[in-house]
Design an enzyme around this catalytic site. Structure first.
Site, mmCIF file in Angstrom:
data_model
loop_
_atom_site.group_PDB
_atom_site.id
_atom_site.type_symbol
_atom_site.label_atom_id
_atom_site.label_comp_id
_atom_site.label_asym_id
_atom_site.label_seq_id
_atom_site.Cartn_x
_atom_site.Cartn_y
_atom_site.Cartn_z
ATOM 1 C CG HIS A 110 -11.317 4.992 24.202
ATOM 2 N ND1 HIS A 110 -10.516 3.945 23.829
ATOM 3 C CD2 HIS A 110 -9.834 6.138 24.527
ATOM 4 C CE1 HIS A 110 -9.551 4.157 23.611
ATOM 5 N NE2 HIS A 110 -8.876 5.799 24.112
ATOM 6 C CD GLN B 10 -13.898 9.100 16.026
ATOM 7 O OE1 GLN B 10 -15.318 8.635 15.686
ATOM 8 N NE2 GLN B 10 -13.021 9.626 15.771
HETATM 9 N N1 LIG Z 1 -10.167 12.206 17.612
HETATM 10 C C1 LIG Z 1 -10.434 10.545 17.427
HETATM 11 O O1 LIG Z 1 -10.592 10.210 15.887
HETATM 12 C C2 LIG Z 1 -10.711 8.979 17.803
HETATM 13 C C3 LIG Z 1 -10.754 7.856 17.396
HETATM 14 C C4 LIG Z 1 -11.361 7.362 18.207
HETATM 15 C C5 LIG Z 1 -11.775 7.063 19.280
HETATM 16 N N2 LIG Z 1 -11.501 8.341 19.981
HETATM 17 C C6 LIG Z 1 -12.869 8.487 21.398
HETATM 18 O O2 LIG Z 1 -13.706 9.117 21.064
HETATM 19 C C7 LIG Z 1 -13.773 9.821 22.336
HETATM 20 C C8 LIG Z 1 -13.841 11.467 21.355
HETATM 21 O O3 LIG Z 1 -12.245 12.057 21.201
HETATM 22 P P1 LIG Z 1 -11.706 13.286 20.345
HETATM 23 O O4 LIG Z 1 -10.911 13.153 19.600
HETATM 24 O O5 LIG Z 1 -13.086 13.553 19.497
HETATM 25 O O6 LIG Z 1 -12.643 14.352 21.888
HETATM 26 P P2 LIG Z 1 -11.913 15.546 21.948
HETATM 27 O O7 LIG Z 1 -10.763 15.536 22.710
HETATM 28 O O8 LIG Z 1 -11.540 16.470 20.698
HETATM 29 O O9 LIG Z 1 -13.004 16.187 22.752
HETATM 30 C C9 LIG Z 1 -14.087 16.645 22.239
HETATM 31 C C10 LIG Z 1 -15.262 17.283 22.349
HETATM 32 O O10 LIG Z 1 -15.078 17.894 24.110
HETATM 33 C C11 LIG Z 1 -15.323 18.890 24.401
HETATM 34 N N3 LIG Z 1 -14.297 18.865 25.809
HETATM 35 C C12 LIG Z 1 -12.913 19.451 26.021
HETATM 36 N N4 LIG Z 1 -13.106 19.272 27.647
HETATM 37 C C13 LIG Z 1 -14.612 19.830 28.271
HETATM 38 C C14 LIG Z 1 -15.023 19.883 29.337
HETATM 39 N N5 LIG Z 1 -14.278 20.365 30.137
HETATM 40 N N6 LIG Z 1 -16.284 20.504 29.527
HETATM 41 C C15 LIG Z 1 -16.891 20.072 27.994
HETATM 42 N N7 LIG Z 1 -16.494 19.969 27.007
HETATM 43 C C16 LIG Z 1 -15.461 19.870 26.537
HETATM 44 C C17 LIG Z 1 -13.675 20.020 23.544
HETATM 45 O O11 LIG Z 1 -14.231 21.291 22.943
HETATM 46 C C18 LIG Z 1 -14.740 18.734 22.648
HETATM 47 O O12 LIG Z 1 -15.869 19.119 21.917
HETATM 48 C C19 LIG Z 1 -12.606 9.163 23.130
HETATM 49 O O13 LIG Z 1 -12.853 8.964 23.981
HETATM 50 C C20 LIG Z 1 -11.530 9.097 22.309
HETATM 51 O O14 LIG Z 1 -10.845 8.513 23.198
HETATM 52 C C21 LIG Z 1 -11.720 9.818 19.172
HETATM 53 MG MG LIG Z 2 -7.184 6.464 20.886
#
Ligand SMILES: NC(=O)c1ccc[n+]([C@@H]2O[C@H](COP(=O)([O-])OP(=O)(O)OC[C@H]3O[C@@H](n4cnc5c(N)ncnc54)[C@H](O)[C@@H]3O)[C@@H](O)[C@H]2O)c1
Ligand SMILES: [Mg+2]
Ligand SMILES: CC(C)(O)[C@@H](O)C(=O)O
Ligand SMILES: [Mg+2]
Length: 352
Positions: free
Chosen positions: A124, A41
């Site tokens: 979320h 995201q």
């Molecule tokens: N993936 C999607 O398309 C999607 C869609 C709608 C909502 N969301 C929500 O958006 C938010 C982000 O989701 P996402 O899928 O982009 O996340 P992700 O799981 O891809 O992680 C995002 C980032 O977190 C970093 N990260 C992981 N562990 C870490 C740590 N311990 N310390 C620092 N950074 C760390 C990763 O390197 C990455 O840059 C969440 O709340 C998710 O539920 C995601």
């Molecule tokens: Mg989800």
């Protein structure tokens, strides 16, 4: 807000006519939007905001692959790309887009920078709804809201570049400044939403966790595997089983459903197919409904969120995840799919 009728129920929806980009730019003109996390995201939302003329910065850990990705996407170290803590300090809106599990570990640092009047933005309802598991309890003097795109961050960016928007849910948990509504809608438009549907944090996370475990991802793989296995066990070739289970669905029939609904897709198939589908769909509904009930219960009791936190907090979670994805990729079903996909015209290698 427009009230639209969804199959007999009226709901609040914000449309782009009502809240155009120019209004979003006006609302956000004095804000620094700090996108913390650059996974799926993060890039979609940060790039769309950048292209929409919003003052957006990215917070990432230096030396990581995602830091380099942010640079190759056009974010400049020291100008629009910072270490997480520096971005937290500069941001007036904190878009908390780390993975849901990672949000727990960083929370004490984020909280420290949530000075009065700032806004905490999620995509979320997870962290707030399951706060007994996450420990995420924001101070009372900041706005807290969410914009949750209903789709992958990759689709959010792709659809934005096509001049379309992805539908998003929005919710306000806390309006400390009296400006939370304008702020959340402006951000929703700025990140590339098409329409914004009103919800609350709990409803958003319950439906999202159910959907991704259910029809969107978990269930669909399950029914693909079940049908494929039956066809294979009855002597059908891998290509026949794959074409009849996945390829026809994604390439031919689902686009018709997306365009005009299930009945229209049915109507564009033979009377033989229609008869069979109309006879069998209720049997599949009745067979799977207890599983969906069990799933919803598992979400509502916090079992799913706890499992996600526990597994994603392990130091080797990435390796374990990759191993499970590899197993899926290397299954006969998806290996057959790889060959079938290679036959599509766009994937044909043109001989020189
Ligand atoms: N993936 C999607 O398309 C999607 C869609 C709608 C909502 N969301 C929500 O958006 C938010 C982000 O989701 P996402 O899928 O982009 O996340 P992700 O799981 O891809 O992680 C995002 C980032 O977190 C970093 N990260 C992981 N562990 C870490 C740590 N311990 N310390 C620092 N950074 C760390 C990763 O390197 C990455 O840059 C969440 O709340 C998710 O539920 C995601
Ligand atoms: Mg989800
Ligand atoms: C894209 C999804 C499945 O809708 C989202 O909810 C996620 O968690 O990635
Ligand atoms: Mg989702």
């Amino acid at each position: 807000m427009a009230k639209l009728n969804f199959g007999g129920t009226e709901e609040n929806v914000v449309t782009r006519e009502e809240f155009p980009l120019s209004k979003a730019q006006e609302v956000l003109k004095n804000e620094v939007v700090a996108v913390i996390g650059y996974g799926v995201q993060g890039p979609g939302q940060a790039l769309n905001q950048k292209d929409n003329g919003i003052n957006v910065i990215v917070g990432q850990r230096k030396g990581t692959k995602t830091w380099d990705k942010a640079i190759s996407d056009g974010f400049v170290p020291g100008e629009t790309l910072f270490e997480i803590e520096e971005a937290l300090e500069k941001g007036t809106v904190i878009c908390y887009l780390l993975s849901d599990a990672a949000q727990i570990a960083l929370w004490p640092t984020v909280k420290k920078h949530l000075t009065p009047g700032k806004a905490l933005y999620f995509s979320h309802g997870f962290g707030i709804t399951f706060n007994e598991q996450t420990g995420i309890v924001p101070p009372a003097d900041v706005d807290v809201f969410l914009v949750a795109p209903k789709g992958s961050g990759t689709s959010l960016r792709r659809m934005f570049l096509q001049g379309r928007g992805l539908n998003s849910s929005f919710a306000i948990f806390q309006d400390a400044t009296g400006k939370a509504w304008d702020r959340v809608i402006a951000l929703g438009i700025a990140v590339g939403s098409g329409y914004l549907f009103e919800t609350d944090f709990k409803k958003e996370v319950y439906s999202d966790l159910t959907g991704e475990r259910g029809t969107l991802m978990g269930c669909i793989q399950g029914i693909f595997a079940a049908q494929y296995d039956v066809l294979r066990s009855k002597g059908h070739t891998p290509s026949e089983a794959f074409n009849e289970t996945v390829e026809e669905l994604t390439q031919s029939l689902m686009p018709l459903v997306a365009e005009n609904g299930m009945d229209w897709m049915y109507a564009n198939c033979s009377t033989t197919a229609q008869r069979g589908a109309l006879d069998w769909w209720k049997k599949f509904r009745d067979a799977t409904k207890p599983v969906f009930e069990e799933l919803y219960e598992s979400v509502a009791t916090g079992k799913e969120s706890q499992r996600s936190i526990d597994s994603n907090s392990q130091p080797d979670y990435r390796e374990k995840l990759d191993a499970e994805l590899k197993e899926l990729r290397e299954s006969e079903l998806w290996q057959a799919g790889k060959t079938v996909r290679s036959l599509r015209p766009e994937n044909q290698v043109v001989e020189a």
